[in-house]
Design an enzyme around this catalytic site. Structure first.
Site, PDB file in Angstrom:
ATOM      1  N   THR A   1       0.843  -1.206   0.000  1.00 35.97           N
ATOM      2  CA  THR A   1       0.000   0.000   0.000  1.00 35.97           C
ATOM      3  C   THR A   1       0.876   1.254   0.000  1.00 35.97           C
ATOM      4  O   THR A   1       0.617   2.199  -0.748  1.00 35.97           O
ATOM      5  CB  THR A   1      -0.922  -0.008   1.246  1.00 35.97           C
TER       6      THR A   1
ATOM      7  N   CYS B   1      -9.268  -7.794   2.168  1.00 35.71           N
ATOM      8  CA  CYS B   1      -9.581  -6.439   2.601  1.00 35.71           C
ATOM      9  C   CYS B   1     -11.081  -6.191   2.616  1.00 35.71           C
ATOM     10  O   CYS B   1     -11.560  -5.329   3.309  1.00 35.71           O
ATOM     11  CB  CYS B   1      -8.943  -5.428   1.659  1.00 35.71           C
TER      12      CYS B   1
HETATM   13  N1  PLP Z   1      -1.955  -4.386  -4.283  1.00 40.04           N
HETATM   14  C1  PLP Z   1      -2.453  -5.620  -4.449  1.00 40.04           C
HETATM   15  C2  PLP Z   1      -2.741  -6.118  -5.831  1.00 40.04           C
HETATM   16  C3  PLP Z   1      -2.700  -6.429  -3.327  1.00 40.04           C
HETATM   17  O1  PLP Z   1      -3.201  -7.654  -3.501  1.00 40.04           O
HETATM   18  C4  PLP Z   1      -2.415  -5.919  -2.043  1.00 40.04           C
HETATM   19  C5  PLP Z   1      -2.722  -6.718  -0.839  1.00 40.04           C
HETATM   20  O2  PLP Z   1      -3.523  -7.605  -0.868  1.00 40.04           O
HETATM   21  C6  PLP Z   1      -1.873  -4.625  -1.936  1.00 40.04           C
HETATM   22  C7  PLP Z   1      -1.662  -3.888  -3.078  1.00 40.04           C
HETATM   23  C8  PLP Z   1      -1.506  -4.050  -0.612  1.00 40.04           C
HETATM   24  O3  PLP Z   1      -0.373  -4.669  -0.100  1.00 40.04           O
HETATM   25  P1  PLP Z   1      -0.051  -4.621   1.478  1.00 40.04           P
HETATM   26  O4  PLP Z   1      -0.963  -5.582   2.135  1.00 40.04           O
HETATM   27  O5  PLP Z   1       1.376  -5.021   1.590  1.00 40.04           O
HETATM   28  O6  PLP Z   1      -0.269  -3.217   1.903  1.00 40.04           O
END
Ligand code: PLP
Length: 392
Positions: free
Chosen positions: A73, A325
């Site tokens: 993120t 999420c």
């Molecule tokens: N982008 C994608 C495609 C993801 O699947 C995720 C998490 O599931 C993220 C971004 C975010 O990653 P993080 O959990 O390390 O913040």
């Protein structure tokens, strides 16, 4: 009770080899990599090695193209906000309707701040149209942010074809590769990608560490401002053990990928084929020929995904109803909505995402447990009973 974890797109177990390499850097070699003394020197050396390992997996030209962050993120936010800040005269972003909320919700937030965003449509296989992309990029477009692989369906976008269009039009190209890194080969050496996000916990490194690839020469204003760390590009004392873990996970991914991903694909295909054979009224969402090897997203008509999830969980099987999420969110997935999955099926969606530690035996266990669960749920589902009456 038996436990089967089949939710590896949400997060993965830390590999024992990764943990082993991290451990000395908690209590023995715990220096700040910026310190001049031996403790700092040792930590700094390992951070340098980790940077080389990440660059190696991505086939980046230089290790200093890798910036360590706290998660996927943050990498996405740093890429988008950093680019918009660097090109402050350009106030337009192009993205897709099926991005992760780390990109999508940021774009919506930025719209509230006076930026303009275009969200490209996808077809029923989850693919974008390159002509629509070409038409969407204008002189005001600062960047195009498009994911490598979708976290819910596993659909892989044609990143280099997309990049060609973005480059023809002169915009910066950011790619959220959080689900792709470690699962499919990535070659940034000859790529059109300018910025690429990844996250450690998606491929056997711990949570709380990620990276952003920044192609040499690409302008990117820092997202976390402080000073000298990460070459002045991200402030904050480095998370040394996790960075070391990320580096090791990259080396493991590089070594094991060809054999491991083929094994995982065989397991995924078997799971999918047997489910389709034994259970009526099931759709596989997304282009089956352009997918990550570990993911299948299936919609079961006339049942609730949450109910399947709970009943599988009672059998010790951990899956997800889409993205981790959005669990607990009664709204159907924005990805499946954008793909036009029919309303009779969209609510009954389950994502199986396999990983390094799944076995054939575990797939057999799921195949044994799932069909009676779906049958039981359908026996009490008015939609299914009605549908059968109408059909019969
Ligand atoms: N982008 C994608 C495609 C993801 O699947 C995720 C998490 O599931 C993220 C971004 C975010 O990653 P993080 O959990 O390390 O913040």
């Amino acid at each position: 009770m038996r436990e089967v974890y089949i939710d590896n797109n949400a997060t993965t177990r830390v590999a024992p080899e990764v943990l082993e390499e991290m451990l000395p850097y908690f209590c023995d070699l715990y220096g700040n990599p910026s310190s001049i003394h031996r403790f700092g020197g040792k930590a700094g050396e390992k951070v340098r090695e980790a940077r080389e390992r990440v660059a190696d997996l991505l086939q980046a030209q230089q290790p200093d193209e890798i910036l360590f962050t706290s998660c996927g993120t943050e990498s996405d936010n740093a890429a988008i906000i950093g680019t918009l800040t660097s090109y402050s005269e350009k106030r337009h972003i192009v993205t897709t309707k099926t991005e992760h909320p780390a990109v999508l919700n940021l774009c919506k937030y930025l719209e509230g701040k006076g930026y303009e965003a275009t969200y490209l449509c996808v077809d029923n296989k989850g693919m974008i149209d390159l002509d629509e992309l070409r038409g969407a990029i204008t002189d005001a477009t600062a960047l195009v942010s498009i994911m490598y692989a979708n976290n819910e369906t596993g659909v892989v976008f044609p990143i280099e074809d997309i990049g060609q269009v973005v480059k023809e039009k002169g915009a910066v190209f950011h790619c959220d590769a959080v689900q792709a890194v470690g699962k499919i080969p990535i070659d940034l050496n000859t790529s059109t990608v300018d910025l690429l996000s990844l996250s450690g916990h998606k491929f056997y490194a711990p949570n709380g560490v990620g990276a952003l690839y920044i192609r040499r020469g690409v302008k990117l204003f820092p997202y976390i401002i402080r000073g000298y760390q990460e070459g002045g590009r991200r402030g904050g004392t480095e998370n040394v053990p996790s960075i070391i873990g990320l580096g090791k996970a990259c080396t493991l991914a590089k070594e094991t990928m060809p054999v491991e991903q083929q094994r995982i694909k065989v397991l995924r295909d078997r799971l999918e084929d047997v489910i389709l054979e034994r259970i009526p009224g099931v759709l596989v969402n997304g282009d089956r020929s352009r997918r990550l090897p570990n993911t299948t997203n299936m919609s079961f008509e006339a049942v609730e995904g949450e109910a399947i999830l709970v009943m599988l969980s009672e059998e010790g099987i951990a899956v997800s109803s889409g993205s981790a999420c959005s669990s607990g969110d009664p709204e159907p997935s924005h990805v499946l909505k954008a793909m036009g999955v029919p309303s009779t099926a969209i609510y009954g969606t389950i994502r199986f995402s396999l990983g390094r530690y799944n076995t054939e035996d575990e797939i057999d266990y799921i195949i044994e447990k799932l069909p009676p669960i779906i049958q039981r749920l359908r026996e009490i589902s008015p939609d299914w009973v009605e549908g059968k009456r109408a059909a019969g």
